[in-house]
Design an enzyme around this catalytic site. Structure first.
Site, PDB file in Angstrom:
ATOM      1  N   CYS A   1       0.819  -1.232   0.000  1.00  0.00           N
ATOM      2  CA  CYS A   1       0.000   0.000   0.000  1.00  0.00           C
ATOM      3  C   CYS A   1       0.851   1.281   0.000  1.00  0.00           C
ATOM      4  O   CYS A   1       0.487   2.270  -0.644  1.00  0.00           O
ATOM      5  CB  CYS A   1      -0.940  -0.004   1.202  1.00  0.00           C
TER       6      CYS A   1
ATOM      7  N   HIS B   1      -2.553   6.645   3.718  1.00  0.00           N
ATOM      8  CA  HIS B   1      -1.115   6.767   4.007  1.00  0.00           C
ATOM      9  C   HIS B   1      -0.593   8.079   3.408  1.00  0.00           C
ATOM     10  O   HIS B   1      -0.747   8.338   2.204  1.00  0.00           O
ATOM     11  CB  HIS B   1      -0.337   5.613   3.376  1.00  0.00           C
TER      12      HIS B   1
HETATM   13  N1  NAP Z   1      -4.647  -3.644   5.197  1.00  0.00           N
HETATM   14  C1  NAP Z   1      -4.003  -3.031   4.202  1.00  0.00           C
HETATM   15  O1  NAP Z   1      -4.086  -1.798   4.005  1.00  0.00           O
HETATM   16  C2  NAP Z   1      -3.146  -3.832   3.278  1.00  0.00           C
HETATM   17  C3  NAP Z   1      -2.555  -3.140   2.213  1.00  0.00           C
HETATM   18  C4  NAP Z   1      -1.777  -3.831   1.312  1.00  0.00           C
HETATM   19  C5  NAP Z   1      -1.579  -5.168   1.490  1.00  0.00           C
HETATM   20  N2  NAP Z   1      -2.169  -5.859   2.536  1.00  0.00           N
HETATM   21  C6  NAP Z   1      -1.954  -7.311   2.608  1.00  0.00           C
HETATM   22  O2  NAP Z   1      -3.224  -7.962   2.423  1.00  0.00           O
HETATM   23  C7  NAP Z   1      -3.260  -9.186   3.137  1.00  0.00           C
HETATM   24  C8  NAP Z   1      -4.480  -9.193   4.043  1.00  0.00           C
HETATM   25  O3  NAP Z   1      -4.374  -8.132   4.963  1.00  0.00           O
HETATM   26  P1  NAP Z   1      -5.576  -7.714   5.924  1.00  0.00           P
HETATM   27  O4  NAP Z   1      -5.175  -6.404   6.460  1.00  0.00           O
HETATM   28  O5  NAP Z   1      -6.891  -7.845   5.222  1.00  0.00           O
HETATM   29  O6  NAP Z   1      -5.486  -8.899   7.041  1.00  0.00           O
HETATM   30  P2  NAP Z   1      -6.579  -9.398   8.067  1.00  0.00           P
HETATM   31  O7  NAP Z   1      -7.562  -8.314   8.373  1.00  0.00           O
HETATM   32  O8  NAP Z   1      -5.835 -10.007   9.185  1.00  0.00           O
HETATM   33  O9  NAP Z   1      -7.374 -10.579   7.266  1.00  0.00           O
HETATM   34  C9  NAP Z   1      -6.771 -11.829   6.955  1.00  0.00           C
HETATM   35  C10 NAP Z   1      -7.737 -12.738   6.178  1.00  0.00           C
HETATM   36  O10 NAP Z   1      -7.071 -13.981   5.906  1.00  0.00           O
HETATM   37  C11 NAP Z   1      -7.798 -15.076   6.534  1.00  0.00           C
HETATM   38  N3  NAP Z   1      -6.875 -16.040   7.104  1.00  0.00           N
HETATM   39  C12 NAP Z   1      -6.059 -15.894   8.193  1.00  0.00           C
HETATM   40  N4  NAP Z   1      -5.364 -17.045   8.420  1.00  0.00           N
HETATM   41  C13 NAP Z   1      -5.754 -17.923   7.480  1.00  0.00           C
HETATM   42  C14 NAP Z   1      -5.419 -19.288   7.188  1.00  0.00           C
HETATM   43  N5  NAP Z   1      -4.516 -19.960   7.914  1.00  0.00           N
HETATM   44  N6  NAP Z   1      -6.006 -19.882   6.129  1.00  0.00           N
HETATM   45  C15 NAP Z   1      -6.922 -19.216   5.386  1.00  0.00           C
HETATM   46  N7  NAP Z   1      -7.304 -17.935   5.612  1.00  0.00           N
HETATM   47  C16 NAP Z   1      -6.716 -17.290   6.630  1.00  0.00           C
HETATM   48  C17 NAP Z   1      -8.633 -14.419   7.620  1.00  0.00           C
HETATM   49  O11 NAP Z   1      -9.747 -15.265   7.891  1.00  0.00           O
HETATM   50  P3  NAP Z   1     -10.426 -15.387   9.370  1.00  0.00           P
HETATM   51  O12 NAP Z   1     -11.340 -14.198   9.515  1.00  0.00           O
HETATM   52  O13 NAP Z   1     -11.165 -16.670   9.295  1.00  0.00           O
HETATM   53  O14 NAP Z   1      -9.303 -15.400  10.359  1.00  0.00           O
HETATM   54  C18 NAP Z   1      -9.013 -13.098   6.927  1.00  0.00           C
HETATM   55  O15 NAP Z   1     -10.048 -13.351   6.004  1.00  0.00           O
HETATM   56  C19 NAP Z   1      -1.923  -9.282   3.873  1.00  0.00           C
HETATM   57  O16 NAP Z   1      -1.058 -10.074   3.112  1.00  0.00           O
HETATM   58  C20 NAP Z   1      -1.453  -7.831   3.936  1.00  0.00           C
HETATM   59  O17 NAP Z   1      -0.064  -7.736   4.021  1.00  0.00           O
HETATM   60  C21 NAP Z   1      -2.942  -5.209   3.425  1.00  0.00           C
END
Ligand code: NAP
Length: 344
Positions: A150, A242
């Site tokens: 991001c 950001h």
């Molecule tokens: N947030 C941002 O602004 C942003 C920006 C760029 C990139 N990212 C990237 O995007 C990705 C997701 O980020 P997020 O912020 O959305 O994270 P998050 O809120 O922690 O969500 C994670 C997701 O993955 C699922 N998950 C967790 N462990 C798992 C497993 N073992 N097997 C299958 N599914 C699983 C979770 O399901 P449950 O609900 O069932 O736990 C949830 O749906 C990351 O790689 C992060 O680095 C995020």
């Protein structure tokens, strides 16, 4: 006919944004949702603690979430969006591509792999054809394209606009919103009344991904841009958006006026989620600001301001909505590019 899409990691911060953007999308139809084993079997309404600033879509709310496994996703799903934690993405994303699924992924695993296109469509759409190399090398029927981190997405379009002046050296300092860490990422006790001058592995991502994005693809290999990039990343108590301070040295003469003109003239694309104006340049010295400017272009635009000469040739600030332009919107845009370029 609508393209049937699935969302891996659909219950998380980025997953929920993906649902928000995909549900009204005229070309994509949500057909599958996956998350961890603890969410599998529940309805989306039960599994997702919905925290996006619009109501949970009724039809999606009643869909059943499945485990993140290729056998659990219907074969007639044409495109997957992945927002899994990178440790999980590393394990499961290749299995989906091997099983024939085409994937637009937001997770950081494999972003720097030689045969994985890392794409911001307005900056390097032509890198998508690295997928031919990927399919040859990996023997996949499926394919995997990544969007960058991001914070990388926030400043690289401005650098792309300045590339014509010859980029030599770039320093960037970020002020990053808490949503970038995911819903369970930073506790309120850590961040309220505070700023944290460390985000694990983030600085390296800005320094390396930017050079890959600005690199040249010759049809067989991708060479990275030689610009030197140094980054310093900070977490601050904003929710979304950001803000980044950028310092640039160029080979050619560059005035703040030239830079503003180049940013304003930098073209957007005709893809459905591309904003009409990609980079908005403010003349007001105190803009952009996260709360006021993160929703420009429905959250898909980049805002810039404070352009001036300093000990560097140019100094400025830029801003983007981290979960829309920086994550979910970036993946949707790459999905639209995959469709436009015939990969689906
Ligand atoms: N947030 C941002 O602004 C942003 C920006 C760029 C990139 N990212 C990237 O995007 C990705 C997701 O980020 P997020 O912020 O959305 O994270 P998050 O809120 O922690 O969500 C994670 C997701 O993955 C699922 N998950 C967790 N462990 C798992 C497993 N073992 N097997 C299958 N599914 C699983 C979770 O399901 P449950 O609900 O069932 O736990 C949830 O749906 C990351 O790689 C992060 O680095 C995020």
């Amino acid at each position: 006919m609508a393209v049937r899409v699935g969302v891996l990691g659909a219950t998380g911060a980025v997953g929920q944004r993906l649902i928000q953007l995909l549900e009204p999308h005229p070309e994509f139809e949500i057909a599958a949702l996956t998350a961890s084993e603890s969410s599998a079997g529940k309805t989306y309404r039960q599994a997702a603690k919905w925290r996006v600033d619009s109501p949970i879509p009724d039809d999606v709310a009643e869909m059943t979430v499945s485990a993140t496994d290729p056998d659990e996703v219907p074969d007639d799903v044409d495109l997957l969006f992945s927002s899994l934690p990178s440790s999980v993405g590393e394990q499961v994303e290749p299995a989906f591509c091997e099983a024939g699924y085409v994937m637009s992924s937001n997770s950081s695993n494999a972003r720097m792999a030689d045969d994985v296109p890392l794409v911001i469509p307005e900056v390097n759409a032509e890198h998508i054809d690295l997928l031919e190399v990927q399919r040859d090398e990996r023997g996949w029927d499926g394919a995997m394209v990544k969007n960058p981190n991001c914070s990388t997405i926030t400043f690289v379009p401005t650098l792309a606009a300045l590339e014509q002046f010859g980029l030599e050296e770039v320093h960037v300092a970020t002020l990053q919103a808490v949503s970038g860490a995911g819903y369970d990422g930073v506790s309120s006790m850590e961040i309220i009344d505070n700023a944290i001058p460390y985000i694990g592995s983030e600085e390296e991502k800005l320094e390396t991904e930017s050079r890959k994005l600005l690199g040249e693809f010759d049809g067989a290999e991708l060479s990275h841009n030689s610009v030197e990039v140094a980054a310093s990343c900070n977490r601050i108590p904003t929710i979304d958006g950001h803000l980044e301070n950028v310092w640039v040295e160029t080979e050619d003469d560059l005035t703040p006026e030239d830079a503003a003109d180049a940013m304003r003239a930098y073209p957007s694309l005709e893809l459905r989620s591309s904003p009409d104006q990609l980079i908005h340049v403010f003349d007001e010295p105190d803009r952009p600001q996260p709360r006021m400017d993160r929703t420009l272009g429905d959250g898909m635009a980049i805002a810039a301001g404070g352009l001036r000469e300093s000990t560097f040739d140019l100094q400025y600030n830029c801003l983007a909505h981290n979960t829309i332009r920086g994550a979910a919107g970036a993946s949707v845009l790459n999905g639209e590019l995959l469709l436009d370029q015939g990969y689906i």
